[in-house]
Write a protein that holds these residues in place. Structure first.
Motif, PDB file in Angstrom:
ATOM      1  N   LEU A  50       0.846  -1.201   0.000  1.00  0.00           N
ATOM      2  CA  LEU A  50       0.000   0.000   0.000  1.00  0.00           C
ATOM      3  C   LEU A  50       0.878   1.248   0.000  1.00  0.00           C
ATOM      4  O   LEU A  50       0.430   2.326  -0.369  1.00  0.00           O
ATOM      5  CB  LEU A  50      -0.939   0.014   1.208  1.00  0.00           C
ATOM      6  N   ARG A  77      -0.204 -10.577  -0.809  1.00  0.00           N
ATOM      7  CA  ARG A  77      -1.374 -10.261   0.008  1.00  0.00           C
ATOM      8  C   ARG A  77      -2.189 -11.484   0.375  1.00  0.00           C
ATOM      9  O   ARG A  77      -2.916 -11.488   1.366  1.00  0.00           O
ATOM     10  CB  ARG A  77      -2.259  -9.257  -0.744  1.00  0.00           C
ATOM     11  N   PHE A  84      -7.124  -3.170   9.100  1.00  0.00           N
ATOM     12  CA  PHE A  84      -6.814  -1.742   9.125  1.00  0.00           C
ATOM     13  C   PHE A  84      -7.181  -1.116  10.462  1.00  0.00           C
ATOM     14  O   PHE A  84      -8.083  -1.582  11.155  1.00  0.00           O
ATOM     15  CB  PHE A  84      -7.609  -1.010   8.046  1.00  0.00           C
ATOM     16  N   THR A  88     -12.343  -0.426   7.862  1.00  0.00           N
ATOM     17  CA  THR A  88     -12.593  -0.383   6.420  1.00  0.00           C
ATOM     18  C   THR A  88     -13.379  -1.579   5.905  1.00  0.00           C
ATOM     19  O   THR A  88     -12.960  -2.252   4.968  1.00  0.00           O
ATOM     20  CB  THR A  88     -11.283  -0.295   5.599  1.00  0.00           C
ATOM     21  N   PHE A  90     -16.620  -2.984   3.781  1.00  0.00           N
ATOM     22  CA  PHE A  90     -17.337  -2.452   2.618  1.00  0.00           C
ATOM     23  C   PHE A  90     -18.738  -2.098   3.069  1.00  0.00           C
ATOM     24  O   PHE A  90     -19.502  -2.977   3.463  1.00  0.00           O
ATOM     25  CB  PHE A  90     -17.368  -3.486   1.499  1.00  0.00           C
ATOM     26  N   HIS A 106     -11.654 -16.032  -3.917  1.00  0.00           N
ATOM     27  CA  HIS A 106     -10.423 -16.818  -3.953  1.00  0.00           C
ATOM     28  C   HIS A 106     -10.616 -18.295  -3.687  1.00  0.00           C
ATOM     29  O   HIS A 106      -9.780 -19.100  -4.027  1.00  0.00           O
ATOM     30  CB  HIS A 106      -9.415 -16.257  -2.947  1.00  0.00           C
TER      31      HIS A 106
ATOM     32  N   THR B 134     -12.216   6.339   2.566  1.00  0.00           N
ATOM     33  CA  THR B 134     -12.374   5.470   3.740  1.00  0.00           C
ATOM     34  C   THR B 134     -11.533   4.193   3.596  1.00  0.00           C
ATOM     35  O   THR B 134     -11.767   3.222   4.316  1.00  0.00           O
ATOM     36  CB  THR B 134     -13.850   5.084   3.955  1.00  0.00           C
ATOM     37  N   GLU B 135     -10.599   4.196   2.672  1.00  0.00           N
ATOM     38  CA  GLU B 135      -9.655   3.081   2.467  1.00  0.00           C
ATOM     39  C   GLU B 135     -10.317   1.768   2.055  1.00  0.00           C
ATOM     40  O   GLU B 135      -9.726   0.712   2.193  1.00  0.00           O
ATOM     41  CB  GLU B 135      -8.820   2.829   3.738  1.00  0.00           C
ATOM     42  N   GLN B 136     -11.553   1.835   1.537  1.00  0.00           N
ATOM     43  CA  GLN B 136     -12.195   0.579   1.112  1.00  0.00           C
ATOM     44  C   GLN B 136     -11.556   0.020  -0.153  1.00  0.00           C
ATOM     45  O   GLN B 136     -11.571  -1.197  -0.379  1.00  0.00           O
ATOM     46  CB  GLN B 136     -13.700   0.784   0.903  1.00  0.00           C
ATOM     47  N   ASP B 138      -8.317   0.277  -0.785  1.00  0.00           N
ATOM     48  CA  ASP B 138      -7.124  -0.402  -0.264  1.00  0.00           C
ATOM     49  C   ASP B 138      -7.506  -1.735   0.372  1.00  0.00           C
ATOM     50  O   ASP B 138      -6.775  -2.716   0.262  1.00  0.00           O
ATOM     51  CB  ASP B 138      -6.406   0.476   0.769  1.00  0.00           C
ATOM     52  N   ALA B 139      -8.660  -1.753   1.033  1.00  0.00           N
ATOM     53  CA  ALA B 139      -9.097  -3.000   1.662  1.00  0.00           C
ATOM     54  C   ALA B 139      -9.315  -4.080   0.607  1.00  0.00           C
ATOM     55  O   ALA B 139      -8.998  -5.250   0.836  1.00  0.00           O
ATOM     56  CB  ALA B 139     -10.376  -2.769   2.466  1.00  0.00           C
ATOM     57  N   LEU B 140      -9.841  -3.702  -0.546  1.00  0.00           N
ATOM     58  CA  LEU B 140      -9.998  -4.679  -1.631  1.00  0.00           C
ATOM     59  C   LEU B 140      -8.636  -5.194  -2.076  1.00  0.00           C
ATOM     60  O   LEU B 140      -8.439  -6.404  -2.243  1.00  0.00           O
ATOM     61  CB  LEU B 140     -10.670  -4.027  -2.844  1.00  0.00           C
ATOM     62  N   ARG B 141      -7.698  -4.275  -2.259  1.00  0.00           N
ATOM     63  CA  ARG B 141      -6.368  -4.682  -2.730  1.00  0.00           C
ATOM     64  C   ARG B 141      -5.715  -5.624  -1.727  1.00  0.00           C
ATOM     65  O   ARG B 141      -5.076  -6.610  -2.107  1.00  0.00           O
ATOM     66  CB  ARG B 141      -5.491  -3.451  -2.955  1.00  0.00           C
ATOM     67  N   ILE B 142      -5.908  -5.330  -0.433  1.00  0.00           N
ATOM     68  CA  ILE B 142      -5.355  -6.177   0.609  1.00  0.00           C
ATOM     69  C   ILE B 142      -5.918  -7.585   0.558  1.00  0.00           C
ATOM     70  O   ILE B 142      -5.262  -8.548   0.900  1.00  0.00           O
ATOM     71  CB  ILE B 142      -5.667  -5.541   1.988  1.00  0.00           C
ATOM     72  N   LEU B 143      -7.178  -7.694   0.127  1.00  0.00           N
ATOM     73  CA  LEU B 143      -7.782  -9.021   0.020  1.00  0.00           C
ATOM     74  C   LEU B 143      -7.427  -9.654  -1.323  1.00  0.00           C
ATOM     75  O   LEU B 143      -8.060 -10.632  -1.744  1.00  0.00           O
ATOM     76  CB  LEU B 143      -9.302  -8.912   0.175  1.00  0.00           C
ATOM     77  N   ILE B 145      -7.975  -8.572  -4.217  1.00  0.00           N
ATOM     78  CA  ILE B 145      -9.044  -8.407  -5.205  1.00  0.00           C
ATOM     79  C   ILE B 145      -8.728  -7.156  -6.011  1.00  0.00           C
ATOM     80  O   ILE B 145      -8.495  -6.094  -5.435  1.00  0.00           O
ATOM     81  CB  ILE B 145     -10.420  -8.269  -4.509  1.00  0.00           C
ATOM     82  N   PRO B 147      -9.317  -3.970  -7.779  1.00  0.00           N
ATOM     83  CA  PRO B 147     -10.429  -3.020  -7.761  1.00  0.00           C
ATOM     84  C   PRO B 147     -10.960  -2.695  -9.158  1.00  0.00           C
ATOM     85  O   PRO B 147     -12.151  -2.448  -9.320  1.00  0.00           O
ATOM     86  CB  PRO B 147      -9.840  -1.753  -7.125  1.00  0.00           C
TER      87      PRO B 147
END
Ligand SMILES: Nc1ncnc2c1ncn2[C@@H]1O[C@H](COP(=O)(O)OP(=O)(O)OP(=O)(O)O)[C@@H](O)[C@H]1O
Ligand SMILES: [Mg+2]
Lengths: 247, 266
Positions: A50, A77, A84, A88, A90, A106, B134-136, B138-143, B145, B147
């Motif tokens: 990030l 990842r 976080f 965060t 959804f 996945h 709200t970093e959502q 980034d949260a996708l990228r962390i999983l 996925i 974006p």
């Protein structure tokens, strides 16, 4: 094994990290502590792409990952999950759907079975009763627990927790501590935990690093932190209002 | 250098014009890159069906009322504007053709796009922008996925489809509105109107002309709204600015494309 080597990071004129180096061993519960704004969140975001360091190397299981592109980072990842600081979740999805998303993506689980798995994970953080609620309807501490469940979905080898117990009530905070400890003891998961919570730190940490002014101030076990003669560390871990710390 | 800087007043006009042109080409380039990357994902079917269905409902189905109302009035307005001419020359038989020509080729696609841009485009920018702050994202990228595949590709597809489909029924409704207005204002019988519409002066090419435009307008709106949403910086005010910029860029882009597409496909 994770290894940060001489990490430097600035935002404009602000030098946040100025040469941070330390190793995190497999299976340990490793805490990162330090004053607000010292760069704890910034540091762990480097591990999952990030943020990228201005200088320095990050090694993960024998690979230097700090120059990885977005595609290569996807593999990192999948074995290195993150919770976080601000959860965060959804907010267009319910808690169960939040947790089910990575399972659908996945593990190729379809709607019903993904949700079923998701509920099981929510049970681990005692949030199954809120499976059908939307994140906006929950408190901070509840959202954080759902985020923890979501981070567990891909059976990660490493988990980065950014203040997992902040805004949790003491009972749930200790339950999260217990979960982190168990993940390490039973599954060999390596946890890096950013925390201000003294009870967690001195309750479950294998080793602790304290960051101060962009650098490592002290790296050691709980015992070493208790017995330190470094005034700055003492002031911080005891929460003294007055002392040598320069904030 | 921001306009608020103390040097702003001293920046020469040429400097500011140059800077604006530079900013604009940066945005245009950014949108082009985004478009290519998203189309690449659609080509490999790397996008989320659930998101697509949700967005089709949210963007397509929920836009129906505004499209219906606008379309009915657009048809009627076309007739009102033509009325003096038609009466002067007694060209009642051409009314259907005139309304059909302007609605199918120009008014239908353009006004549908602008209406939907105000509703769907703005909403899309705000939603993506909020997810950024709200970093959502980034949260996708962390999983792990992507974006672009998960969020952007389904939205692009949904917006283009929404526009094309909305244009089809907007055309029909606008002509219906025109027929009613013709009868009410000029006393033109429905049969005469229909005859003007179908007498051979209009053909499928005119419908296709409008639909092709709609598809391009959809692409423009989708890319502009997603680009500005993803580029948000700086919290709620940033989201506000992005929505603004997105709507302006969509509308401007739609008019420019209208000119070029009309010109090219004649
Ligand atoms: N994207 C960014 N752009 C600019 N500055 C940033 C960015 N992210 C972090 N910073 C700055 O880096 C510094 C460290 O931030 P960080 O969030 O890592 O602090 P922290 O140690 O996690 O503090 P806290 O305990 O309050 O969470 C802060 O001064 C912050 O302003
Ligand atoms: Mg932090």
């Amino acid at each position: 094994m994770i290894s940060f080597r001489n990490i430097h990071k600035s935002f404009g004129p602000k030098n946040v990290l100025q040469g941070v180096s330390f190793d995190v061993h497999d299976g340990e519960v490793f805490f990162i502590i330090g004053a607000s704004g010292v760069g704890k969140s910034v540091l762990i975001k480097h591990l999952v792409g990030l943020l990228y360091p201005d200088q320095g190397e990050i090694w993960l299981d024998g690979q230097e990952i700090s120059r990885f592109d977005e595609l290569q980072m996807m593999a990192v990842r999948r074995k290195c999950a993150m919770v976080f600081q601000h959860s965060t979740l959804f907010d267009s999805m319910t808690c169960a759907q939040n947790v089910a998303l990575p399972l659908r993506k996945h593990k190729n689980l379809k709607g019903r079975s993904a949700e079923h798995e998701a509920i099981k994970l929510l049970e681990k953080v005692h949030m199954e009763a809120f499976a059908d609620r939307f994140p906006a309807e929950l408190g901070d501490g509840m959202r954080k627990r759902v985020a923890i469940a979501r981070a567990l979905t891909l059976d990660p080898q490493y988990i980065l927790f950014d203040e997992p117990t902040t805004s949790l009530d003491p009972v749930n905070a200790r339950r999260v501590d217990k979960l982190i400890r168990e993940l390490s003891d039973t599954l060999g998961v390596t946890s890096i935990v950013v925390s201000h919570d003294l009870v967690s730190i001195f309750g479950i940490a294998d080793r602790i690093v304290m960051l101060y002014k962009g650098q490592v101030r002290l790296l050691g076990t709980r015992e070493e932190f208790r017995n330190t003669t470094d005034g700055v560390v003492e002031q911080f871990t005891n929460g003294y209002a007055e002392g040598p710390m320069d904030l | 250098m921001s306009l608020a800087s103390p040097h702003a007043a001293q920046e020469s006009l040429t400097f500011r014009i140059g800077k604006n042109l530079f900013d604009m080409s940066e945005v245009a380039g950014g949108m082009a890159v985004l478009l290519v990357r998203v189309l690449w994902r659609i080509a490999r079917a790397n996008f989320d069906w659930n998101e697509f269905k949700t967005n089709m409902y949210k963007m397509g189905v929920k836009s129906t009322p505004i499209v219906v109302v606008t379309a009915l009035f657009v048809g009627a307005i076309a007739v009102i504007q033509a009325a003096p001419m038609v009466q002067q020359y007694g060209a009642y038989g051409l009314l259907g053709w005139g309304a059909g020509f302007s609605v199918l080729r120009e008014l239908g696609p353009l006004l549908t796009a602008l209406m939907i841009s105000g509703r769907v485009g703005a909403n899309n920018t705000a939603e993506l922008g909020t997810m950024v702050v709200t970093e959502q994202i980034d949260a996708l990228r962390i999983l792990a996925i992507d974006p672009l595949g998960f969020l952007i590709a389904p939205r692009l597809l949904a917006i283009v489809l929404t526009l094309v489909i909305a244009n089809i029924y907007a055309d029909a409704l606008a002509l219906f509105g025109a027929a009613i207005a013709s009868k009410a204002m000029l006393g033109v019988e429905y049969g005469v109107f229909l005859n003007g519409l179908t007498s051979g002066l209009l053909n499928f090419g005119d419908v296709a002309h409008g639909l092709i435009k709609s598809a391009f307008f959809g692409l423009m709106m989708a890319i502009a709204s997603c680009y500005f949403g993803l580029a948000v910086k700086g919290g709620a005010p940033g989201v506000g600015r992005a929505v603004n910029a997105g709507v302006v860029a969509s509308a401007t882009g739609i008019f420019i494309l209208d000119y070029f597409v009309s010109f090219i496909i004649g």
